[in-house]
Design an enzyme around this catalytic site. Structure first.
Site, mmCIF file in Angstrom:
data_model
loop_
_atom_site.group_PDB
_atom_site.id
_atom_site.type_symbol
_atom_site.label_atom_id
_atom_site.label_comp_id
_atom_site.label_asym_id
_atom_site.label_seq_id
_atom_site.Cartn_x
_atom_site.Cartn_y
_atom_site.Cartn_z
ATOM 1 N N GLU A 17 0.832 -1.211 0.000
ATOM 2 C CA GLU A 17 0.000 0.000 0.000
ATOM 3 C C GLU A 17 0.863 1.257 0.000
ATOM 4 O O GLU A 17 2.086 1.203 0.100
ATOM 5 C CB GLU A 17 -0.895 0.032 1.246
ATOM 6 C CG GLU A 17 -2.335 -0.421 1.016
ATOM 7 C CD GLU A 17 -3.166 0.633 0.301
ATOM 8 O OE1 GLU A 17 -2.626 1.687 -0.106
ATOM 9 O OE2 GLU A 17 -4.380 0.415 0.148
ATOM 10 N N ASN A 150 -10.142 5.360 2.505
ATOM 11 C CA ASN A 150 -9.062 5.039 1.577
ATOM 12 C C ASN A 150 -8.540 6.273 0.866
ATOM 13 O O ASN A 150 -8.248 7.274 1.509
ATOM 14 C CB ASN A 150 -9.531 3.937 0.610
ATOM 15 C CG ASN A 150 -8.739 2.659 0.793
ATOM 16 O OD1 ASN A 150 -7.524 2.678 0.921
ATOM 17 N ND2 ASN A 150 -9.434 1.539 0.820
ATOM 18 N N ASP A 198 -9.839 1.951 -4.408
ATOM 19 C CA ASP A 198 -8.960 1.866 -3.243
ATOM 20 C C ASP A 198 -8.183 3.177 -3.125
ATOM 21 O O ASP A 198 -8.742 4.204 -2.814
ATOM 22 C CB ASP A 198 -8.051 0.639 -3.393
ATOM 23 C CG ASP A 198 -7.428 0.191 -2.081
ATOM 24 O OD1 ASP A 198 -7.078 1.061 -1.267
ATOM 25 O OD2 ASP A 198 -7.266 -1.018 -1.871
#
Length: 287
Positions: A17, A150, A198
Site C-alpha cells: 500500500e 481510503n 482503493d
C-alpha cells in the site's frame, strides 16, 4: 490501447500500500500494512531498505523537518531522521487506540496537515473515520461515518478534495478551503464486476488515478468524471498509485495477495508505468 507496465520490485507483500514519492531523498516510500513493514526504493540505484513497525501501519509520508510520519493502528507516530535508514527514533504525535480498529490510507494536504483514515478490522459499516492532524498533534475528525477510509487527494489548486470510502464504489469530491470540506458529491462510480476503488492520486492535469481492488487495474478519470485511460495489471488486488521518479513522470502501483488462495506470481509486487503522465509535487507533513 494497453499501457505497458514494469515490475519495479518483485515482492510478496500481504497488503502492499501507500506509494509516496519522497522528493528530498529521491526515493519511493511504500509499505505492507499487515506485514508491519515500511519499504523504500531508489529507482536510480535500485537500492531498497525495509524497516519493521511494532503494529500495523496504514500510511507513511515524509516530514518537513526530516524523517517520516506514520499512520499506525493506535495513532500518528513520528520517525526522526537518521542518515542511511528509513528513520531514526520513534515517538507518538497523537495516540488514540480503539479496540478492533486500525489505520488505513492517509494523505498530506496542501497546508501540510495529515488526513488520516481508519477502518475496523471486520470492516463494520460506519466504523472508520477520516481525521485531520496538524504538525503540533492537534486532531479533529472530518468524517465520522465511513467504512474503509481510503484514497484521498487534492486538485492542483487545492480547491477540491477527492476521497474514497471503498465499499460505496464511489470516488467522491468535496470543495476544500482552510482545512474544511463541504459540498460532497460523486465524481465517478465503479460499476459492478469492475472491482472496488482503493487508493488514488491526482496528476498535474487534475485527473484522478484510481486503483481497483479486485479489479486488476488503475483507472484515470478526468476532472468532469470521464474515464479516459485504463492500466491493466496481472494481479487482482491493486491497492494504490502515486507518481514519482525524475520529473514525477512514472506511475508506481502497489498490490496485495492477502486472502488469495492461489495468488499470481507477481501479487504483492510494486509495479511502475514509465512515462505515464506528470504528477503533482506532494507537500511534506508539517511536523
Amino acid at each position: 490501447m494497453r499501457t505497458p507496465y514494469e515490475v519495479a520490485v518483485r515482492a510478496e507483500s500481504e497488503l502492499g500500500e501507500g506509494p509516496t514519492w519522497d522528493a528530498a531523498a529521491g526515493r519511493l516510500l511504500w509499505l505492507d500494512i499487515l506485514g508491519c513493514r515500511v519499504h523504500t526504493y531508489d529507482p536510480a540505484t535500485g537500492r531498497r531498505t525495509t524497516r519493521r513497525t511494532d503494529q500495523h501501519v496504514g500510511a507513511v509520508k515524509p516530514r518537513a523537518a526530516g524523517g517520516l510520519v506514520l499512520n499506525l493502528r493506535d495513532g500518528i507516530g513520528l520517525l526522526d531522521p537518521e542518515e542511511g535508514d528509513t528513520g531514526g527514533g520513534f515517538r507518538w504525535l497523537c495516540r488514540e487506540p480503539v479496540p478492533g480498529r486500525r489505520a488505513n490510507d492517509a494523505a498530506v494536504a496542501p497546508d501540510g496537515s495529515l488526513w488520516a483514515g481508519t477502518m475496523r478490522y471486520d470492516e463494520a459499516p460506519g466504523g472508520g473515520t477520516l481525521s485531520r492532524v496538524t504538525g503540533d498533534g492537534s486532531a479533529e475528525t472530518v468524517l465520522d461515518d465511513v467504512t474503509v477510509s481510503n484514497g484521498t487527494g487534492w486538485s492542483p489548486d487545492g480547491r477540491l478534495m477527492y476521497y474514497i470510502d471503498t465499499p460505496t464504489r464511489r470516488v467522491e469530491v468535496f470543495d476544500h478551503a482552510d482545512g474544511r470540506v463541504s459540498g460532497r458529491r460523486t465524481l465517478a462510480e465503479i460499476e459492478e464486476g469492475a472491482g472496488f476503488p482503493d487508493g488514488l492520486t491526482v496528476d498535474a492535469e487534475g485527473c484522478v488515478w484510481v486503483a481497483l481492488w479486485q479489479g486488476s487495474a488503475v483507472r484515470r478519470y478526468t476532472p468532469d468524471g470521464r474515464l479516459d485511460r485504463v492500466v491493466e495489471l496481472p494481479v487482482p488486488l491493486v491497492t494504490a498509485c502515486a507518481f514519482g521518479g525524475a520529473g514525477l513522470g512514472d506511475l508506481y502501483i502497489t498490490t496485495a495477495r492477502t486472502g488469495l488462495t492461489d495468488p499470481p506470481a507477481l501479487a504483492g509486487s510494486l509495479f511502475v508505468v514509465p512515462g505515464a503522465g506528470r504528477g503533482l509535487p506532494q507537500p511534506a507533513f508539517a511536523g
